[in-house]
Motif scaffolding. Structure first.
Motif, PDB file in Angstrom:
ATOM      1  N   ILE A 129       0.822  -1.221   0.000  1.00 31.64           N
ATOM      2  CA  ILE A 129       0.000   0.000   0.000  1.00 31.64           C
ATOM      3  C   ILE A 129       0.854   1.268   0.000  1.00 31.64           C
ATOM      4  CG2 ILE A 129      -1.960  -1.149   1.090  1.00 31.64           C
ATOM      5  CD1 ILE A 129      -1.151   0.353   3.725  1.00 31.64           C
ATOM      6  N   GLY A 130       2.171   1.109  -0.068  1.00 28.93           N
ATOM      7  CA  GLY A 130       3.063   2.269  -0.146  1.00 28.93           C
ATOM      8  C   GLY A 130       3.378   2.914   1.184  1.00 28.93           C
ATOM      9  N   GLN A 131       3.053   2.275   2.281  1.00 25.83           N
ATOM     10  CA  GLN A 131       3.338   2.849   3.601  1.00 25.83           C
ATOM     11  C   GLN A 131       4.838   2.836   3.887  1.00 25.83           C
ATOM     12  OE1 GLN A 131       0.789   1.374   6.675  1.00 25.83           O
ATOM     13  NE2 GLN A 131       1.901   2.407   8.301  1.00 25.83           N
ATOM     14  N   ILE A 132       5.521   1.787   3.433  1.00 23.44           N
ATOM     15  CA  ILE A 132       6.982   1.729   3.513  1.00 23.44           C
ATOM     16  C   ILE A 132       7.510   1.267   2.162  1.00 23.44           C
ATOM     17  CG2 ILE A 132       7.049   1.296   6.013  1.00 23.44           C
ATOM     18  CD1 ILE A 132       7.650  -1.670   5.380  1.00 23.44           C
ATOM     19  N   GLN A 133       8.768   1.553   1.890  1.00 23.18           N
ATOM     20  CA  GLN A 133       9.376   1.164   0.619  1.00 23.18           C
ATOM     21  C   GLN A 133      10.345   0.000   0.769  1.00 23.18           C
ATOM     22  OE1 GLN A 133       8.331   2.572  -2.261  1.00 23.18           O
ATOM     23  NE2 GLN A 133       6.904   3.622  -0.899  1.00 23.18           N
ATOM     24  N   ASN A 134      10.893  -0.124   1.960  1.00 18.49           N
ATOM     25  CA  ASN A 134      11.970  -1.085   2.181  1.00 18.49           C
ATOM     26  C   ASN A 134      11.677  -1.862   3.461  1.00 18.49           C
ATOM     27  OD1 ASN A 134      14.618  -1.969   3.371  1.00 18.49           O
ATOM     28  ND2 ASN A 134      15.383  -1.121   1.448  1.00 18.49           N
ATOM     29  N   ILE A 135      11.879  -3.178   3.422  1.00 21.15           N
ATOM     30  CA  ILE A 135      11.542  -4.006   4.596  1.00 21.15           C
ATOM     31  C   ILE A 135      12.738  -4.341   5.478  1.00 21.15           C
ATOM     32  CG2 ILE A 135       9.649  -5.082   3.326  1.00 21.15           C
ATOM     33  CD1 ILE A 135      11.475  -7.698   3.476  1.00 21.15           C
ATOM     34  N   GLN A 136      13.933  -3.960   5.060  1.00 17.02           N
ATOM     35  CA  GLN A 136      15.134  -4.466   5.706  1.00 17.02           C
ATOM     36  C   GLN A 136      15.118  -4.320   7.227  1.00 17.02           C
ATOM     37  OE1 GLN A 136      18.931  -2.726   4.623  1.00 17.02           O
ATOM     38  NE2 GLN A 136      19.877  -4.739   4.739  1.00 17.02           N
ATOM     39  N   ASN A 137      14.878  -3.136   7.758  1.00 16.50           N
ATOM     40  CA  ASN A 137      14.929  -2.954   9.213  1.00 16.50           C
ATOM     41  C   ASN A 137      13.832  -3.741   9.919  1.00 16.50           C
ATOM     42  OD1 ASN A 137      17.137  -1.284   8.978  1.00 16.50           O
ATOM     43  ND2 ASN A 137      15.912   0.576   8.916  1.00 16.50           N
ATOM     44  N   TYR A 138      12.629  -3.722   9.375  1.00 18.25           N
ATOM     45  CA  TYR A 138      11.518  -4.462   9.981  1.00 18.25           C
ATOM     46  C   TYR A 138      11.801  -5.963   9.973  1.00 18.25           C
ATOM     47  CZ  TYR A 138       9.041  -0.057   9.293  1.00 18.25           C
ATOM     48  OH  TYR A 138       8.673   1.246   9.322  1.00 18.25           O
ATOM     49  N   PHE A 139      12.263  -6.455   8.836  1.00 19.84           N
ATOM     50  CA  PHE A 139      12.557  -7.875   8.713  1.00 19.84           C
ATOM     51  C   PHE A 139      13.665  -8.291   9.669  1.00 19.84           C
ATOM     52  CE2 PHE A 139      15.180 -11.249   6.828  1.00 19.84           C
ATOM     53  CZ  PHE A 139      14.251 -12.280   6.843  1.00 19.84           C
ATOM     54  N   VAL A 141      14.544  -6.976  12.512  1.00 24.86           N
ATOM     55  CA  VAL A 141      14.053  -7.008  13.890  1.00 24.86           C
ATOM     56  C   VAL A 141      13.226  -8.274  14.119  1.00 24.86           C
ATOM     57  CG1 VAL A 141      12.483  -5.900  15.543  1.00 24.86           C
ATOM     58  CG2 VAL A 141      14.132  -4.512  14.265  1.00 24.86           C
ATOM     59  N   ALA A 142      12.297  -8.567  13.200  1.00 23.67           N
ATOM     60  CA  ALA A 142      11.454  -9.766  13.344  1.00 23.67           C
ATOM     61  C   ALA A 142      12.307 -11.030  13.362  1.00 23.67           C
ATOM     62  CB  ALA A 142      10.429  -9.819  12.212  1.00 23.67           C
ATOM     63  N   LEU A 143      13.233 -11.133  12.430  1.00 26.16           N
ATOM     64  CA  LEU A 143      14.096 -12.304  12.374  1.00 26.16           C
ATOM     65  C   LEU A 143      14.999 -12.380  13.605  1.00 26.16           C
ATOM     66  CD1 LEU A 143      14.968 -14.767  10.729  1.00 26.16           C
ATOM     67  CD2 LEU A 143      16.687 -13.307   9.629  1.00 26.16           C
ATOM     68  N   GLY A 144      15.491 -11.244  14.062  1.00 25.54           N
ATOM     69  CA  GLY A 144      16.337 -11.212  15.256  1.00 25.54           C
ATOM     70  C   GLY A 144      15.606 -11.719  16.491  1.00 25.54           C
ATOM     71  N   VAL A 145      14.359 -11.306  16.662  1.00 25.58           N
ATOM     72  CA  VAL A 145      13.566 -11.775  17.801  1.00 25.58           C
ATOM     73  C   VAL A 145      13.345 -13.283  17.686  1.00 25.58           C
ATOM     74  CG1 VAL A 145      11.270 -11.684  18.887  1.00 25.58           C
ATOM     75  CG2 VAL A 145      12.456  -9.561  18.244  1.00 25.58           C
ATOM     76  N   TYR A 146      12.988 -13.748  16.486  1.00 33.61           N
ATOM     77  CA  TYR A 146      12.752 -15.173  16.263  1.00 33.61           C
ATOM     78  C   TYR A 146      14.012 -15.987  16.568  1.00 33.61           C
ATOM     79  CZ  TYR A 146      11.239 -19.454  13.901  1.00 33.61           C
ATOM     80  OH  TYR A 146      10.900 -20.743  13.610  1.00 33.61           O
ATOM     81  N   LEU A 147      15.143 -15.532  16.075  1.00 34.78           N
ATOM     82  CA  LEU A 147      16.401 -16.251  16.306  1.00 34.78           C
ATOM     83  C   LEU A 147      16.825 -16.199  17.775  1.00 34.78           C
ATOM     84  CD1 LEU A 147      18.401 -15.325  13.086  1.00 34.78           C
ATOM     85  CD2 LEU A 147      17.249 -17.487  13.627  1.00 34.78           C
TER      86      LEU A 147
END
Length: 172
Positions: A129-139, A141-147
């Motif tokens: 929906i164009g709210q963000i352009q890049n997922i790197q930081n969000y991803f 953080v999510a992956l870091g918590v999971y790991l």
């Protein structure tokens, strides 16, 4: 108590997934970002229907498959069960408790992995929906918590299934 909490989290993860799909599906465009490069930029897309079918199938696989596998552990040959000090922990006097601990771990990973997938769908929806352009930081953080949780669980497994000191003294 942990058993009930774990089950409630499994149900909550499933409800969150279903509600997320119900909220986002009508709002999203017909083509969605489905793959991102190492810099977090979109490098692959899918039509909305197959995307939600794929993500829903993965959610179902984790939310039902992991607990089902946990329930089937007792029927597997012991050679297929891999825990530290297996001979000690799968002795008939401790086997039921050990299998229950492994079942609870599989339920934990079911809802934890479901939450990771839900987070990825959320991030992808924001991009769509164009709210963000890049997922790197969000991803990350999510992956870091999971790991981090995965590492904590692995440490717990090592500590849980170590040989009790009294048995080390009698065997040495």
């Amino acid at each position: 108590m942990l058993r009930i909490f774990n089950l409630l989290l499994l149900i909550a993860a499933a409800a969150l997934c279903v509600s997320q799909f119900m909220v986002w599906y009508p709002q999203l465009p017909e083509v969605l970002p489905s793959h991102f490069d190492q810099m977090g930029e979109v490098d692959g897309t899918m039509k909305k229907g197959p995307y939600f079918l794929l993500m829903g199938s993965m959610q179902t696989l984790f939310l039902l498959g992991f607990p089902l596998l946990g329930k089937l552990l007792g029927r597997l040959p012991e050679s297929m069960i891999n825990i530290p000090n297996k001979e000690y922990w799968l002795d008939e006097s401790r086997k039921a408790e050990s299998l229950d601990s492994m079942f609870q771990l599989l339920v934990l990973f079911a809802w934890l992995t479901s939450l990771l997938l839900t987070t990825l769908v959320q991030i992808s929806s924001w991009v769509a929906i164009g709210q963000i352009q890049n997922i790197q930081n969000y991803f990350l953080v999510a992956l870091g918590v999971y790991l981090a949780v995965t590492v904590a669980v692995l440490v717990w497994i090592i500590l849980k299934f170590r040989m009790p000191k009294r048995n080390l003294e009698t065997s040495g």
